[in-house]
Design an enzyme around this catalytic site. Structure first.
Site, PDB file in Angstrom:
ATOM      1  N   GLU A 233      -1.382  -2.384  -7.950  1.00  0.00           N
ATOM      2  CA  GLU A 233      -2.809  -2.736  -7.137  1.00  0.00           C
ATOM      3  C   GLU A 233      -3.387  -1.572  -6.374  1.00  0.00           C
ATOM      4  O   GLU A 233      -2.588  -0.501  -6.465  1.00  0.00           O
ATOM      5  CB  GLU A 233      -2.660  -3.921  -5.943  1.00  0.00           C
ATOM      6  CG  GLU A 233      -1.599  -3.268  -4.934  1.00  0.00           C
ATOM      7  CD  GLU A 233      -2.273  -2.609  -3.749  1.00  0.00           C
ATOM      8  OE1 GLU A 233      -3.510  -2.498  -3.648  1.00  0.00           O
ATOM      9  OE2 GLU A 233      -1.448  -1.539  -3.313  1.00  0.00           O
TER      10      GLU A 233
ATOM     11  N   HIS B 199      -4.955  -5.216  -1.457  1.00  0.00           N
ATOM     12  CA  HIS B 199      -5.784  -5.065  -0.261  1.00  0.00           C
ATOM     13  C   HIS B 199      -6.977  -6.251  -0.109  1.00  0.00           C
ATOM     14  O   HIS B 199      -7.942  -6.087   0.038  1.00  0.00           O
ATOM     15  CB  HIS B 199      -6.473  -3.794  -0.343  1.00  0.00           C
ATOM     16  CG  HIS B 199      -5.461  -2.424  -0.092  1.00  0.00           C
ATOM     17  ND1 HIS B 199      -4.516  -2.023  -1.005  1.00  0.00           N
ATOM     18  CD2 HIS B 199      -5.266  -1.650   1.095  1.00  0.00           C
ATOM     19  CE1 HIS B 199      -3.966  -1.195  -0.457  1.00  0.00           C
ATOM     20  NE2 HIS B 199      -4.368  -0.965   0.609  1.00  0.00           N
TER      21      HIS B 199
ATOM     22  N   SER C 299       0.818  -1.122   0.024  1.00  0.00           N
ATOM     23  CA  SER C 299      -0.086  -0.116  -0.097  1.00  0.00           C
ATOM     24  C   SER C 299       0.915   1.298  -0.047  1.00  0.00           C
ATOM     25  O   SER C 299       1.610   1.424  -0.701  1.00  0.00           O
ATOM     26  CB  SER C 299      -0.955   0.052   1.323  1.00  0.00           C
ATOM     27  OG  SER C 299      -1.932   0.968   1.258  1.00  0.00           O
TER      28      SER C 299
END
Length: 345
Positions: free
Chosen positions: A243, A315, A139
C-alpha cells in the site's frame, strides 16, 4: 453496521494447522505471540515521527482503554528531535523496554510518519526474540514489521496505529486476529452507492487464480528503502501485500522496478496491492501518462502469479488488519485474502 461487518469479515469456520509448513514457505515454523485478553497491559511507543500534542495522545490512550486494554506509555513518547519522536537511541529504548517488561503483552505504535528504520540497529534483538509480543501498526511501521520477520521469527499485525480512527470495520478486523485468534477471509464490503454498477470498493485482478504463502509486506516506499539491508525477510513463496500514500504513478513504477530488479517480485506466490491514497501526479505534470492500474498491470501481470488490486488496507479509515508471516490464501478473481492459521497462540 452488523450487515456491513458480516459481509466484510466473512470469518472462517475452522482454523488451518498452526505452522508455516506449506509449500513455498521459507525458514523455520513461525512462532505465535500470546493473544490479547481484556485487562492486558499494552505498550504505546513512537518509533517514528513525533506527536507532541498531549490531547492527541490522550485520545490514543482512550482508544486502547475502549478495547478493554491498559495503555502504558513509553518514556519518550512525547519527546521531539527534529521531526522525530526523540533521537534514535531513545525511540529504540522504548521499544526494547516494552519487550523486556513481562507485564506488557503487546506493543502499539502511536503513529507512523518516518524514522522507524533508523532505530533498527539499536534494537535489542535477543530480548525481542525471547519475548514474542504482537507489534501493531502500519505505514512507516513497515520497517519494524519487515525487520521482525527477518530477525525475530514471530508474527506481527499490519493494522491501524494508535492514532487511527478505528472504525467499526477496522476494530472488528483487528479483534478477530489479535483477540479471537480467528482465521477470517477479508473481502471488501459492498459499496452503498445508488448506482447500477458498484464503483466503490472494487478489486481488479491482473492475473486470476489461487495462491498460498506467507503474508509479508506493508508500505511500498518503506519496504523498498530496506532493499540491500539485513532487515528484509526472504520473500520466496510469499504473498506480498503493498500500500502507499501521496506517491505519483511514476514513483510507484520506480519502486516496483526496484523490487523486480532486486529479485523480490520473481520469488512471489502472489501479490495484493491495497489502497494507494492520493497516488496521482499533479495535473499538468510531465509525469502524467500511465494510471496506477496500468503501472501495476505492467509489473504484476507478467509475473504469472495471482495478483489483484483494491483490498481495503492502507491509508484509509476502514482497513483490514493483515498478519505478517502467517500463511494465507488469495483468490485474485474474487479479491479475497483468507487467513489459514491464527496469528496468535
Amino acid at each position: 453496521m452488523n450487515r456491513r461487518r458480516a459481509l466484510a469479515l466473512g470469518l472462517a469456520a475452522a482454523a488451518a494447522p498452526a505452522s508455516t509448513g506449506a509449500a513455498g514457505a521459507a525458514g523455520p515454523a513461525l512462532r505465535k505471540p500470546p493473544r490479547l485478553r481484556p485487562g492486558d497491559t499494552v505498550g504505546l511507543v513512537a518509533p517514528a515521527t513525533y506527536s507532541d500534542d498531549p490531547y492527541a495522545l490522550e485520545l490514543v490512550q482512550e482508544t486502547i482503554a475502549a478495547m478493554g486494554l491498559k495503555p502504558r506509555l513509553g518514556a519518550h513518547v512525547l519527546d521531539r528531535y527534529g521531526y522525530l519522536a526523540g533521537d534514535d537511541k531513545a525511540r529504540a529504548a522504548d521499544l526494547n523496554a516494552m519487550y523486556a517488561d513481562p507485564e506488557v503483552k503487546a506493543v502499539f505504535a502511536v503513529r507512523g510518519g518516518w524514522g522507524a528504520a533508523r532505530i533498527l540497529p539499536w534494537l535489542d534483538w535477543a530480548t525481542i526474540r525471547a519475548n514474542p509480543k504482537l507489534l501493531v501498526g502500519y505505514s512507516d511501521i513497515t520497517a519494524l514489521h519487515m525487520a521482525f520477520a527477518a530477525r525475530a521469527g514471530f508474527s506481527t499485525i499490519h493494522g491501524p496505529i494508535g492514532a487511527s480512527s478505528w472504525t467499526q470495520m477496522s476494530w472488528d478486523s483487528f479483534r478477530a486476529l489479535a483477540f479471537e485468534g480467528a482465521t477470517p477471509t477479508w473481502r471488501n464490503p459492498p459499496g452503498d452507492e445508488d448506482r447500477l454498477v458498484q464503483r466503490e470498493g472494487r478489486t481488479r485482478a491482473f492475473h486470476n487464480g489461487l495462491a498460498q504463502g506467507r503474508l509479508l509486506g506493508g508500505n511500498l516506499t518503506v519496504l523498498t528503502a530496506l532493499m540491500g539491508t539485513p532487515y528484509l525477510p526472504d520473500f520466496s513463496g510469499a504473498i506480498l501485500f503493498l500500500e502507499d500514500v501521496d506517491e505519483a504513478e511514476y514513483r510507484i513504477d520506480r519502486m516496483l522496478t526496484q523490487l523486480a530488479l532486486g529479485g523480490v517480485l520473481g520469488k512471489l506466490a502472489g501479490v495484493v496491492f491495497g489502497q494507494c491514497t492520493d497516488c496521482v501526479a499533479k495535473a499538468g505534470s510531465s509525469a502524467n501518462g500511465f494510471t496506477l492500474s496500468q503501472v501495476l498491470a505492467q509489473h504484476l501481470a507478467p509475473l504469472g502469479v495471482p495478483a489483484f488490486q483494491g483490498l481495503a488496507f492502507g491509508h484509509v479509515d476502514d482497513q483490514f488488519s493483515l498478519p505478517e508471516g502467517v500463511m494465507a490464501e488469495i483468490d485474485a478473481g474474487a479479491g479475497t485474502v483468507r487467513i489459514l492459521e491464527p496469528a496468535v497462540a
